[in-house]
Scaffold this motif. Structure first.
Motif, PDB file in Angstrom:
ATOM      1  N   UNK A 236      36.694  38.284  44.135  1.00  0.00           N
ATOM      2  CA  UNK A 236      38.119  37.942  43.955  1.00  0.00           C
ATOM      3  C   UNK A 236      39.046  38.724  44.886  1.00  0.00           C
ATOM      4  N   UNK A 237      40.126  38.087  45.298  1.00  0.00           N
ATOM      5  CA  UNK A 237      41.212  38.775  46.008  1.00  0.00           C
ATOM      6  C   UNK A 237      42.215  39.194  44.946  1.00  0.00           C
ATOM      7  N   UNK A 238      42.582  40.470  44.891  1.00  0.00           N
ATOM      8  CA  UNK A 238      43.468  40.929  43.813  1.00  0.00           C
ATOM      9  C   UNK A 238      44.927  40.593  44.077  1.00  0.00           C
ATOM     10  N   UNK A 239      45.219  39.297  44.132  1.00  0.00           N
ATOM     11  CA  UNK A 239      46.585  38.856  44.416  1.00  0.00           C
ATOM     12  C   UNK A 239      47.323  38.496  43.136  1.00  0.00           C
ATOM     13  N   UNK A 240      46.642  38.625  41.995  1.00  0.00           N
ATOM     14  CA  UNK A 240      47.251  38.305  40.708  1.00  0.00           C
ATOM     15  C   UNK A 240      46.148  38.285  39.667  1.00  0.00           C
ATOM     16  N   UNK A 241      46.503  38.017  38.399  1.00  0.00           N
ATOM     17  CA  UNK A 241      45.482  38.012  37.354  1.00  0.00           C
ATOM     18  C   UNK A 241      44.518  36.839  37.496  1.00  0.00           C
ATOM     19  N   UNK A 242      43.373  36.961  36.839  1.00  0.00           N
ATOM     20  CA  UNK A 242      42.406  35.860  36.825  1.00  0.00           C
ATOM     21  C   UNK A 242      43.053  34.651  36.140  1.00  0.00           C
ATOM     22  N   UNK A 243      42.876  33.465  36.731  1.00  0.00           N
ATOM     23  CA  UNK A 243      43.387  32.244  36.096  1.00  0.00           C
ATOM     24  C   UNK A 243      42.219  31.274  35.976  1.00  0.00           C
TER      25      UNK A 243
ATOM     26  N   UNK B  49      48.274  42.713  44.975  1.00  0.00           N
ATOM     27  CA  UNK B  49      49.231  43.144  43.949  1.00  0.00           C
ATOM     28  C   UNK B  49      48.636  44.364  43.257  1.00  0.00           C
ATOM     29  N   UNK B  50      49.421  45.423  43.187  1.00  0.00           N
ATOM     30  CA  UNK B  50      48.931  46.663  42.582  1.00  0.00           C
ATOM     31  C   UNK B  50      48.479  46.413  41.135  1.00  0.00           C
ATOM     32  N   UNK B  51      47.298  46.885  40.824  1.00  0.00           N
ATOM     33  CA  UNK B  51      46.812  46.758  39.439  1.00  0.00           C
ATOM     34  C   UNK B  51      46.069  45.460  39.158  1.00  0.00           C
ATOM     35  N   UNK B  52      46.162  44.497  40.074  1.00  0.00           N
ATOM     36  CA  UNK B  52      45.500  43.204  39.819  1.00  0.00           C
ATOM     37  C   UNK B  52      43.977  43.370  39.788  1.00  0.00           C
ATOM     38  N   UNK B  53      43.451  44.321  40.571  1.00  0.00           N
ATOM     39  CA  UNK B  53      41.993  44.527  40.566  1.00  0.00           C
ATOM     40  C   UNK B  53      41.512  44.951  39.176  1.00  0.00           C
ATOM     41  N   UNK B  54      42.164  45.969  38.605  1.00  0.00           N
ATOM     42  CA  UNK B  54      41.759  46.425  37.262  1.00  0.00           C
ATOM     43  C   UNK B  54      41.921  45.312  36.239  1.00  0.00           C
ATOM     44  N   UNK B  55      42.997  44.572  36.399  1.00  0.00           N
ATOM     45  CA  UNK B  55      43.265  43.484  35.467  1.00  0.00           C
ATOM     46  C   UNK B  55      42.140  42.435  35.513  1.00  0.00           C
ATOM     47  N   UNK B  56      41.708  42.091  36.722  1.00  0.00           N
ATOM     48  CA  UNK B  56      40.631  41.100  36.880  1.00  0.00           C
ATOM     49  C   UNK B  56      39.331  41.646  36.277  1.00  0.00           C
ATOM     50  N   UNK B  57      39.026  42.911  36.557  1.00  0.00           N
ATOM     51  CA  UNK B  57      37.771  43.491  36.057  1.00  0.00           C
ATOM     52  C   UNK B  57      37.783  43.552  34.521  1.00  0.00           C
ATOM     53  N   UNK B  58      38.934  43.900  33.948  1.00  0.00           N
ATOM     54  CA  UNK B  58      39.034  43.940  32.479  1.00  0.00           C
ATOM     55  C   UNK B  58      38.868  42.549  31.882  1.00  0.00           C
ATOM     56  N   UNK B  59      39.456  41.560  32.542  1.00  0.00           N
ATOM     57  CA  UNK B  59      39.357  40.191  32.017  1.00  0.00           C
ATOM     58  C   UNK B  59      37.912  39.702  32.072  1.00  0.00           C
ATOM     59  N   UNK B  60      37.224  39.987  33.176  1.00  0.00           N
ATOM     60  CA  UNK B  60      35.808  39.584  33.271  1.00  0.00           C
ATOM     61  C   UNK B  60      35.013  40.207  32.124  1.00  0.00           C
ATOM     62  N   UNK B  61      35.263  41.495  31.868  1.00  0.00           N
ATOM     63  CA  UNK B  61      34.530  42.186  30.802  1.00  0.00           C
ATOM     64  C   UNK B  61      34.835  41.551  29.445  1.00  0.00           C
TER      65      UNK B  61
END
Ligand code: GLU
Length: 293
Positions: free
Chosen positions: A11-18, A52-64
């Motif tokens: 994923x590119x961390x440009x926003x939350x997972x959709x 986008x700052x924080x989007x990486x953590x957000x994506x990883x948390x959503x996957x989990x």
């Protein structure tokens, strides 16, 4: 012995997972599980202006939260830039690159000109044989000419694909005028370095694949197998993305998100917990593989 299956979600961390990116994540996870292989996550964060700052953590948390756990710690492309520089030097030393001094404006103008002559749709090669007094801005890789310009591959979902790099694209950028690494170079270097054998991603990247195969050839790297899943579109037919207004997934309702993404891939089952739904979906994906082989 066959090589162990290694897949990835990048994923590119440009926003939350959709929903659109979840479809890709789920398809790559299912394919890895169905093959008894490894599934990795790589954060593609080198297009700094788009991140986008924080989007990486957000994506990883959503996957989990959705039960999609990588088999190795995730990697970040921003921490691997020396590898891209090494690859660029290697290609340059072998004579495959040249500096380009054209601005976007100049390329657009010359394209109007060559289109009238029905020649090429991509970069017309203005700087191929020298900068003509311009300052170097970007680095481009030469594409083959003649019969070698056509690159074909068999996509496991979309069937056989061919693209003529010379007439449809032209020499393409590996290092941008703003100093950033092009996705095409970084993805090829990382997929090889991480030992990725199977790439499962969205069909919006189908027309990037021949460029990546060309780079694999030049760098002496293996070509993985490819599967491009249909992209999810919104009501007006645009690919779901942050730009087209895709909504972030509701991690409080993980099963609903998985069911929606699964339905897009033709995977529907009545399980009512995340783990059992994923297990059943893996069995269904295996059946699809068996039916298509
Ligand atoms: N980072 C790319 C994207 O989010 C995907 C790259 C790939 O899967 O090759 O569109």
């Amino acid at each position: 012995m066959a090589q162990r299956y290694r897949g990835r979600f990048a994923p590119s961390p440009t926003g939350p997972l959709h929903l659109g990116s979840l479809v890709t994540a789920l398809a790559s996870w299912l394919d890895a599980r169905a093959h008894g292989g490894d599934w990795l996550v790589r954060v593609e964060d080198i297009d700094y202006p788009r991140c986008v700052r924080g989007a990486d953590d957000d994506i990883l948390r959503t996957l989990a939260a959705l039960g999609l756990h990588p088999d190795e710690p995730p990697v970040w492309q921003s921490r691997r830039e020396t590898r891209y520089a090494d690859a660029l030097h290697h290609l340059d030393a072998a004579g495959h690159l040249y500096p380009c001094g054209c601005s976007r404006r100049e390329i657009a103008d010359s394209l109007i000109h060559v289109r009238e002559r029905h020649q090429t749709l991509g970069y017309p090669g203005t700087c191929r044989n020298g900068l003509h007094g311009k300052l170097p801005r970007a680095w481009r890789v030469r594409v083959p000419d003649g019969a070698a310009a056509t690159i074909c591959f068999n996509d496991r979902w979309q069937g056989r694909q061919c693209q003529n790099l010379e007439t449809e694209l032209g020499d393409f950028v590996l290092r941008r005028a703003d100093g950033l690494w092009a996705y095409q170079l970084a993805v090829v270097v990382d997929d090889a370095q991480q030992g990725i054998t199977h790439i499962v991603r969205g069909a919006d990247l189908l027309d990037s694949t021949p460029r990546q195969i060309h780079l694999q050839h030049l760098l002496g790297l293996p070509t993985p197998s490819y599967l491009h899943v249909p992209v999810v579109v919104n009501a007006v037919g645009e690919k779901l993305s942050k730009q087209s207004g895709a909504q972030a997934l509701d991690t409080a309702a993980p099963l609903q998100a998985l069911r929606q993404a699964g339905a897009h891939l033709g995977i529907v089952n009545g399980e009512d917990a995340v783990d059992t739904w994923l297990a059943a979906a893996t069995g269904q994906w295996k059946e699809k593989l068996a039916a298509s082989s």
